[in-house]
Scaffold this motif. Sequence first.
Motif, mmCIF file in Angstrom:
data_model
loop_
_atom_site.group_PDB
_atom_site.id
_atom_site.type_symbol
_atom_site.label_atom_id
_atom_site.label_comp_id
_atom_site.label_asym_id
_atom_site.label_seq_id
_atom_site.Cartn_x
_atom_site.Cartn_y
_atom_site.Cartn_z
ATOM 1 N N GLU A 276 -1.643 -7.142 -3.646
ATOM 2 C CA GLU A 276 -0.255 -6.820 -4.000
ATOM 3 C C GLU A 276 0.538 -6.296 -2.799
ATOM 4 O O GLU A 276 1.748 -6.115 -2.889
ATOM 5 N N MET A 277 -0.176 -5.982 -1.714
ATOM 6 C CA MET A 277 0.497 -5.336 -0.576
ATOM 7 C C MET A 277 0.630 -6.257 0.629
ATOM 8 O O MET A 277 0.926 -5.800 1.741
ATOM 9 N N GLU A 278 0.411 -7.533 0.380
ATOM 10 C CA GLU A 278 0.526 -8.515 1.468
ATOM 11 C C GLU A 278 1.882 -8.392 2.179
ATOM 12 O O GLU A 278 1.955 -8.401 3.407
ATOM 13 N N GLU A 279 2.931 -8.310 1.375
ATOM 14 C CA GLU A 279 4.277 -8.303 1.939
ATOM 15 C C GLU A 279 4.485 -7.073 2.823
ATOM 16 O O GLU A 279 5.048 -7.159 3.923
ATOM 17 N N GLU A 280 3.990 -5.958 2.323
ATOM 18 C CA GLU A 280 4.113 -4.700 3.085
ATOM 19 C C GLU A 280 3.390 -4.817 4.438
ATOM 20 O O GLU A 280 3.876 -4.318 5.459
ATOM 21 N N ALA A 281 2.250 -5.506 4.406
ATOM 22 C CA ALA A 281 1.494 -5.692 5.649
ATOM 23 C C ALA A 281 2.273 -6.566 6.614
ATOM 24 O O ALA A 281 2.295 -6.312 7.826
ATOM 25 N N LYS A 282 2.906 -7.585 6.072
ATOM 26 C CA LYS A 282 3.684 -8.474 6.947
ATOM 27 C C LYS A 282 4.860 -7.722 7.559
ATOM 28 O O LYS A 282 5.187 -7.891 8.742
ATOM 29 N N GLN A 283 5.461 -6.874 6.735
ATOM 30 C CA GLN A 283 6.561 -6.059 7.264
ATOM 31 C C GLN A 283 6.085 -5.121 8.365
ATOM 32 O O GLN A 283 6.837 -4.758 9.266
ATOM 33 N N ALA A 284 4.807 -4.735 8.273
ATOM 34 C CA ALA A 284 4.248 -3.864 9.314
ATOM 35 C C ALA A 284 3.907 -4.660 10.568
ATOM 36 O O ALA A 284 3.397 -4.100 11.542
ATOM 37 N N GLY A 285 4.174 -5.965 10.522
ATOM 38 C CA GLY A 285 3.977 -6.777 11.715
ATOM 39 C C GLY A 285 2.764 -7.687 11.699
ATOM 40 O O GLY A 285 2.525 -8.421 12.661
ATOM 41 N N ALA A 286 1.976 -7.648 10.611
ATOM 42 C CA ALA A 286 0.768 -8.466 10.555
ATOM 43 C C ALA A 286 1.122 -9.790 9.871
ATOM 44 O O ALA A 286 1.201 -9.855 8.642
ATOM 45 N N SER A 287 1.326 -10.817 10.681
ATOM 46 C CA SER A 287 1.850 -12.074 10.127
ATOM 47 C C SER A 287 0.908 -12.686 9.101
ATOM 48 O O SER A 287 1.350 -13.408 8.214
ATOM 49 N N GLU A 288 -0.368 -12.398 9.197
ATOM 50 C CA GLU A 288 -1.319 -12.956 8.223
ATOM 51 C C GLU A 288 -1.687 -11.953 7.122
ATOM 52 O O GLU A 288 -2.660 -12.154 6.407
ATOM 53 N N GLY A 289 -0.925 -10.903 7.027
ATOM 54 C CA GLY A 289 -1.125 -9.968 5.920
ATOM 55 C C GLY A 289 -2.397 -9.135 6.055
ATOM 56 O O GLY A 289 -2.743 -8.697 7.160
#
Lengths: 636, 636
Positions: A276-289
Motif C-alpha cells: 500500500e506504500m509503493e507510492e510513498e516510496a516512489k515519492q521518497a525517490g525510489a523509482s521501483e518502490g
Amino acid sequence: MKKDVTGKSTDPAVRSLLEISHEKDYSTIWDRYEEQQPQCGFGSLGICCKICMQGPCRIDPFGENATRGACGADADLIVARNLLRSIAAGTSAHAGHAKHLAHILVKSGRGEYPDYPIKDAPKLKALAERLGIDTEDKNDQQLALAVGEAALDEFSEKESPNAWAATTIPAARAQKLTALEVVPSGIDSIISEIMHRTHYGNDADAVNLLLGGIKCSIADYSSCYMATELSDILFGTPQPVKTEANMGVLKENAVNIAVHGHNPALSDIIVQVASEMEEEAKQAGASEGIKLVGICCTGNEVLMRHGIPPITHSVSQEMAIVTGALEAVVVDYQCILPSLSNLAECYHTRLITTIATNKIKGAHHIEIDESNAREQAKKIIRTALEAYKERNPSLVNIPQNKNVTFAGFSTEAIINALSQVDGNDPLKPLLDHISAGNIQGVCLFAGCNNVKVTQDQNFITMAKELARNNILILATGCGGGAFARAGLMTPEATNEYAGEGLKSVLSAIGEAAGLGGPLPLILHIGSCVDNSRGVQIATALANKLEVDVDQLPLVASAPEATAEKAISIGTWAVAAGLPTHIGVVPPVLGSNTVTEVLTNKAAELTGGFFIVETDPGEASRKLLDVIKSRRQQLGI
Amino acid sequence: MKKDVTGKSTDPAVRSLLEISHEKDYSTIWDRYEEQQPQCGFGSLGICCKICMQGPCRIDPFGENATRGACGADADLIVARNLLRSIAAGTSAHAGHAKHLAHILVKSGRGEYPDYPIKDAPKLKALAERLGIDTEDKNDQQLALAVGEAALDEFSEKESPNAWAATTIPAARAQKLTALEVVPSGIDSIISEIMHRTHYGNDADAVNLLLGGIKCSIADYSSCYMATELSDILFGTPQPVKTEANMGVLKENAVNIAVHGHNPALSDIIVQVASEMEEEAKQAGASEGIKLVGICCTGNEVLMRHGIPPITHSVSQEMAIVTGALEAVVVDYQCILPSLSNLAECYHTRLITTIATNKIKGAHHIEIDESNAREQAKKIIRTALEAYKERNPSLVNIPQNKNVTFAGFSTEAIINALSQVDGNDPLKPLLDHISAGNIQGVCLFAGCNNVKVTQDQNFITMAKELARNNILILATGCGGGAFARAGLMTPEATNEYAGEGLKSVLSAIGEAAGLGGPLPLILHIGSCVDNSRGVQIATALANKLEVDVDQLPLVASAPEATAEKAISIGTWAVAAGLPTHIGVVPPVLGSNTVTEVLTNKAAELTGGFFIVETDPGEASRKLLDVIKSRRQQLGI
C-alpha cells in the motif's frame, strides 16, 4: 594478506560480499570464529560445568586427573545436564513463538486485533475438532477464541497429556511414548522441570535425565506443530509459489527492506502494508518502490505464503547489510546476530527491533503490540524510506546472483498435488512408488548453517547424493534457504539431479498437477517450526500403511546445525522414530553413556537415533544404508 | 603426606571426619575441588559462552584478542545471558518445590491424600482471603482445594500479575516493580521466557536482559513465599523449639536416619511414621530405637516443626556417612551431592532417592506418590532397619560435638513473642528499639556453604561482628545450620556476643515471653524458601512505618553462596530493596556493565544492590555502613 573466502560459503553472492567485508576490515562471523581458535576442548566435549558457584569444573577427558566435578558429578552427568539445558532452551524458543501466535488468535477471536482476521477457516475448524472443541454454532471468531485458549492451556501443567502431541502422531507412537513416560502435560512446565532437574544437587542419573530430555523435546514438537497450525490459520496455508532467491533480487532503485527472525506475526503485516506504500516510496525517490526480502525463517514464512524472495540465511546474514542497498532489517526473534547492530552503523541501514524481550544494543526499537500492527508496520517502513535518502551509492554492491525457486509446499499443497494423480486416495500413488522403489525413501533436511561448515556445502552435497539415489527430499529453515539460493528447488534441478525413479514420480505428479514439468527436486515445506509438516506427512503415511513411523524409510538431517532449537528438534525427531543425522559434532562426546544412548540405545526405546557425521558423503551413505535396512524390514 | 583439614571447616566434627576420610582415601568435595585447580578463568569471569554449536566462545578479558563471540556477542551480553540462565534455574527449583506442595494441597482438598490433612487452618483461611477467594461456607478441605488451585494457576501465564508477589510486599514496592515492568504473571512462563530470551540470536541488550532477570527472580520470590505458606498449612506453622545440632546427636545404639534435600512433603511423614516404628527398630537390635536427623533444608523443615536435630549441612554432607553410623540418607531434591552414592558404597548406608525426576546412579529408589506416603515411609524406614544389621562397628566414628540450639522462629512465632511485650501493637517495641538505636538494623543470613570458603567461617565471623554492633540477626538455610552447629542460636550466645542494646532487647522479649532468659542471638526462621519470612517481617515493619523496604535499615547476606537458587534469591532480595551481600565472587566480573548494574545502578531502580566482598570482616563493615546510612536518611 588477502583472506581466502572459498572455504566460507558455497554461495557466490556471499563470497563476493565477504571479499568486500575483508577489504573494509569489517568484523564478520567468520573473522570472529577465527579469533576464537582454538576453541575450548572441555566445552566442545560437553564436560565443562558452570552450574554452581563452586565451579567452573571440568573433567579430564583422558581420565588422568579430575574425573569428577567438585560435587561429584562425572562426565556422564555433566554432559547430560548441559544437553538437557540446551533442549530446554530450544523448547523455550518454540514455546515463545507458538504462545505469541496463540495470544494473537485469542485476541483475534475477541475482536481486539482487527489486523489479524482468520485466513484459513477450514483449517481452524479442523483443528478445533481435533482438539475436541464443540464447533457447532460457532463462527470463526468464536472458534478462534476457543482454539487460542486451548492452545494457551497447553503451556501449563494439567492432568491430561499435551493435546498437540497426543493428537498428531500415529496411535502406536503415542502409546510407545506414553509407556516411556515422556509425554509432557504442559510446555512451560516441562521446561521449568528440566531446569530444576539440572540444578545443583538434583537428578544424578544420566539415563533418567536423557529420558527427561526426550520429554521436553516432545513439548518442543507440540510448540512447533502449534506454531505451524496457528500461522496457517492466521496468515493462510501455503500453496506453491514461484519466486527468486539470493542477493540479486535486491533492487538498486527500490527501498529494500529485509524481514528477519522467525515469526510471521509482524512480517505478514509488513507484506500487506508495503504494497500500500509503493507510492510513498516512489515519492521518497525510489523509482521501483519497495522491495521486501526475507532472511532466515521470517523470510521462509513470507516466502511460503507470499513468494517474498529470500536473500540469505543464518551465517551470512551480515552480508545482506554489506550490499549497501538495504534500508532496513526488521527483526522479531531468534538467530539474529548481535553483530548486525555494529555492521548497520557502517551503512545507512536501520536495524529495527520490534519485540520488548528482544532488543539489540544500538538498534532502533519500534515495538509491536499486535493491536497496532499495521500502524507500527507503516512506521517501520517510513523509517526505511527515510534511510533510503541517506543511502551512499558508492557503497552499493548488489551481487547479481539469484535463482528461480519454488516454495509453498504445505502438507495440504502436497496432498493437493497428489490428488491430481488419484483424487480418491491421494497418498496411494506416493506409497505405491515407495513400495515399487521408484522412491526409495524420504529425507527431511532441516536446521541452520554453522560457521564451522562451508555454508550450504553439507546441505547441497547430501541432497544431490540422496536425490540421485531416488530419495524424495523435503526441506525447512536454513536448509530450505540453502537449496533455494542454489537453484535446487526447481523442475530443472529435478531433471538434472534426480535418479530415474524419483524423476519419473516428480514428473508424473507435476504433469498431473498441471505444472507443465516435474515437481521441484526439493520441496520447501517452510520455516523451522514447519518441521511439524514433515511429521504430519510421516504420520499420514504411517497411518495409511497401519505401521509406526519408525518402520518407514524416512530420515532427517540437520547437516549444519547451530542453535539449541536444532538440538530440541533433533531430539523429537529421534522420539518420533526417525534416524536423524547431525553434521556438526554436538557437545556430548565427553560422555560415553550419553553418546551411546543418543546414537544407539535410543533406537531400542523409540526406533529413532542420532547419526553424527561431519563428512557429507559419508553421511549420505549412512542415511541410504538406514533407508535400505528399513525397506528390507518392510519387505519392499 | 597428611592433608591439612583446618582450612576446610570451622566445624570440629567435620574436621575430625575429614581426617578419617583422608586416612581411608575417600574422595570428598574438598579433594575434588583441589583436583579442579586451577579453575577456568573464563568461566569464573562469566565470559565463556556455550549457547550455540558454533562455540564454545570466550572473550579475552584483557581485550587483546577476541572481544566478541562468533555471533558478535560481547562480554556484557555473554555474562548477562549466563546470569539469566542461572536465575531461571534457581527459580525453577523453587517453582518445582512450591508446585509440589500445591499439588498436595489440591489432592488433600479433594480427599485423595489422607496422609496430608490441614494442620494450620487459620493460616489457610488467611491466605485464601488474601488471594481474594470467597471463604464463606467453605470447610478446610474446600479451602485447601481452592487455595491449591489458585496456587497452581500462578505457574501459568495469565492476564493478572502473580498474586503472591502482588499481595505480600508493601504497596509502594509493588508499584515500583510494576512501573519497572518486572512483575511476572506466570512462574513457569517467565522461566520459559528467560530461556527463550537467552537463546542464540535473541535479546542482545545486557540491561534489558538484567531487567528480565529481575522479573524472573520475582517469580522465585513468589515460589519461595508460596512454599513457606503451603508448608505451614500442611505441616504446621513453626513455633520455638529447643534441640541439639551436629554429628554428636547420632546414637551408637539407634537406627540413625537422615532426611536430606529441601521439601517437607516426605520428611514430615517420616517423622510421624518413625515414632510409630520404635518397637520394630528395637526388635531389629537397636536398643535406642530410631534417631531421625536432618541435613540441609529438609533438615531445616523438620527442625523448625519437630525439633529434629540437624547434623550437618551442604558442603559437609558426605561426612555424615563417614560417621559409619548412618543407616539411611533419604533424599528428595536439591543440593544433594551425587558423590553420596559412591561414599555410601563404602559403608552399610542406604542412599534412598524418592522422586522420579531426581534419581542418583547407584542409589536405592523408593518412589513417593503422596497417595502412598505413609506406606512408602515405612518401607524406607524398614530399609534402614535392614541396613542397621549390616553396620560395621569398627567403622563407627561419631564425633561427640553437639550444641544446644533453638529454632522455629516463624513470623507468627516472632510476633507472638513480641506481643508478650505489647499485646495491642506487637511491632511497636521492635520499631521503638530500632528507632532508639538499641537495635541498629536487621540482617538476614541465607544461602549455602561453598567449598571455596572455610565452612561456616564467613557466617560466624560476620554474625558475631554484626551482633556486637547491635544488629538483630535472622537466618535460614545452611546459614541457620552453621549457627545452630556453632551454638549461636542460644540465649547464652546472646549474653556472650550481643552488643548491649541488642542484648537488652532480646532479654526483655525473652523474659516477657516467659523463656527465663534472652531470645537466642540469632533467630532461625527456616529453610531457604523461608527467606520469604524475612520479607514478611520486613513488609510488616515497612507497612507499620508507612515507608518502603528500601528505606529501612535491613540487609541480607549469603556469605558462602553456591547454588543458582542463591543467585535468584539474591536477585529478588535486591528487587525487594535490600542491600545484599554475597561472599563468593559470582561469575559476572567479565562484564563491566553487568557488574555496574548489579552493584550500583540497581540501587537507582529498586533501592537494593549487591555487595560482593569475600572478606567477612570487610563485608561486615560494609553492611554496617549501609545500615548507618539508611538510619541517617530515616533521621534516626
